[in-house]
Design an enzyme around this catalytic site. Sequence first.
Site, PDB file in Angstrom:
ATOM      1  N   TYR A  53     -11.582  19.785 -60.485  1.00  0.00           N
ATOM      2  CA  TYR A  53     -12.319  19.744 -59.221  1.00  0.00           C
ATOM      3  C   TYR A  53     -12.591  21.159 -58.766  1.00  0.00           C
ATOM      4  O   TYR A  53     -11.686  21.997 -58.760  1.00  0.00           O
ATOM      5  CB  TYR A  53     -11.478  19.033 -58.139  1.00  0.00           C
ATOM      6  N   GLU A  55     -14.863  21.958 -55.785  1.00  0.00           N
ATOM      7  CA  GLU A  55     -15.789  21.900 -54.634  1.00  0.00           C
ATOM      8  C   GLU A  55     -15.936  23.287 -54.044  1.00  0.00           C
ATOM      9  O   GLU A  55     -14.956  24.020 -53.898  1.00  0.00           O
ATOM     10  CB  GLU A  55     -15.260  20.930 -53.584  1.00  0.00           C
ATOM     11  N   ASP A 199     -41.402  21.413 -58.514  1.00  0.00           N
ATOM     12  CA  ASP A 199     -40.469  20.692 -59.381  1.00  0.00           C
ATOM     13  C   ASP A 199     -40.994  20.876 -60.812  1.00  0.00           C
ATOM     14  O   ASP A 199     -41.959  20.223 -61.212  1.00  0.00           O
ATOM     15  CB  ASP A 199     -40.458  19.210 -58.972  1.00  0.00           C
ATOM     16  N   THR A 225     -34.828  19.853 -63.912  1.00  0.00           N
ATOM     17  CA  THR A 225     -33.732  19.308 -64.700  1.00  0.00           C
ATOM     18  C   THR A 225     -33.442  20.328 -65.800  1.00  0.00           C
ATOM     19  O   THR A 225     -34.219  21.266 -66.011  1.00  0.00           O
ATOM     20  CB  THR A 225     -34.102  17.962 -65.351  1.00  0.00           C
ATOM     21  N   LYS A 228     -34.838  18.605 -70.380  1.00  0.00           N
ATOM     22  CA  LYS A 228     -36.133  18.241 -70.991  1.00  0.00           C
ATOM     23  C   LYS A 228     -36.540  19.380 -71.934  1.00  0.00           C
ATOM     24  O   LYS A 228     -35.818  19.642 -72.884  1.00  0.00           O
ATOM     25  CB  LYS A 228     -37.147  17.959 -69.887  1.00  0.00           C
ATOM     26  N   ARG A 234     -27.791  17.008 -69.539  1.00  0.00           N
ATOM     27  CA  ARG A 234     -28.420  16.357 -68.393  1.00  0.00           C
ATOM     28  C   ARG A 234     -27.939  17.042 -67.114  1.00  0.00           C
ATOM     29  O   ARG A 234     -26.740  17.267 -66.942  1.00  0.00           O
ATOM     30  CB  ARG A 234     -28.029  14.886 -68.321  1.00  0.00           C
TER      31      ARG A 234
HETATM   32  N1  DSN Z   1     -37.401  10.096 -65.888  1.00  0.00           N
HETATM   33  C1  DSN Z   1     -37.968  11.402 -66.147  1.00  0.00           C
HETATM   34  C2  DSN Z   1     -39.123  11.329 -67.051  1.00  0.00           C
HETATM   35  O1  DSN Z   1     -39.055  10.581 -67.995  1.00  0.00           O
HETATM   36  O2  DSN Z   1     -40.098  12.030 -66.870  1.00  0.00           O
HETATM   37  C3  DSN Z   1     -38.269  12.121 -64.934  1.00  0.00           C
HETATM   38  O3  DSN Z   1     -37.084  12.255 -64.195  1.00  0.00           O
END
Ligand code: DSN
Length: 419
Positions: A53, A55, A199, A225, A228, A234
């Site tokens: 933990y 925090e 974003d 994120t 990707k 993730r």
């Molecule tokens: N679910 C994602 C996507 O496939 O683009 C976006 O968060």
Amino acid sequence: MPYELLKESDPEVYFALKREDERQENHLELIASENFVSQAVLTAYTSTLTNKYAEGYPGKRYYGGCGPADEIENLARERLKKIFKANYANVQPHSGAQANMAVFLATMQPGDTFLGMDLSHGGHLSHGMNLNFSGLFFKPVFYGVNPETELLDYDKIYELAEKHRPKLIIAGASAYPRIIDFAKFHEIAKSVGAKLLVDMAHIAGLVATGLHPSPVGLADYITSTTHKTLRGPRGGFILTQTEENAKLIDQRVFPGVQGGPLMHVIAAKAVAFGEALQSEFLSYQKQVVQNAQVLAQTLKSRGFRLVTGGTDNHLILVNTFDTHHLTGKQAQEILEEVGITTNKNTLPFDKNKPAHGSGIRLGTPALTTRGLRESEMEKIGHLIADTLENHQDEKRKQHVAEEVKKLCKAFPMDRFRLP
Ligand code: DSN
């Protein structure tokens, strides 16, 4: 297999995990938002830091024993700032949606109006969908693409901003195959006194390597994120340029929307950011774009209509309905039968319901990581076309499935598993 010890203690989970390994090994992964992390990232992800933990933030934690956690989080922050040439970074968001939630809480009061891209034109559910926090607690006004060009309509966005005077404007998409003009968004936001959130989840890897213009210096807040095109575990992060915005974001992430950070994930983020700083990462991203272009070209040569006519980035939106009379859902399911994994998608001004959609979204980040290049992309384009054109012909589909298996075998996944 590192989870071999589960075989005895928890066979149900063990066999499901094994089936997932086999699925990844034996299918061609074309989901635009997915990728394969390195063994180094996987190793950090499965570390004992999951027990800790922490925090708070480095140097200001609510728990003892946070020395190594502090080191790791500082490493992740510094590496991330270096990648994007940003002043401040928060690496704690568990996901992109939670990163966005922190920015909403930093810039708006419940009930305030914001501008976001329509989900059915390629936006994201955390940009105002009615069942998401963004649509439940705030008032979205949606912009979209031009019906003729299918490109973002900046004049219309400006008109909407003037009319609705939003507190926040969001730029960014999960299904838009072209360059986004962040400078234009900056101009629009400035002219109406709105904050700008970019974003960049889908294109973060391209931004990191200069293959897509950067929003740094133009946006007040940048969210993403990590899993990707950036090819990390993730998770999410937020970048800011001013101390004031950075402080506000730190507060809104913790204790605003999250409790303890996932320190093992932050360790894996640090490793992935280290990889993104290597020169190989630029050649990887260039290959992602080249592969997408070859796939797009091949599908076009086989008579498919692509949204905007092609791609500048890692993804392609293929209209399967107008030419092949298949909804996106049908196309996705048919392709899955032969071992090609895609996702159905709505297309701008879609005639079909979102659960069906008129097309599929394809992306090249994962297969490029696996080592596939232009010639394989061309082959895959033809395999997709052969399958969708002959979806009632079991023999043809069987032939495609064999070709898919051959391709998978030629590019084994061992180096993406823990030794
Ligand atoms: N679910 C994602 C996507 O496939 O683009 C976006 O968060």
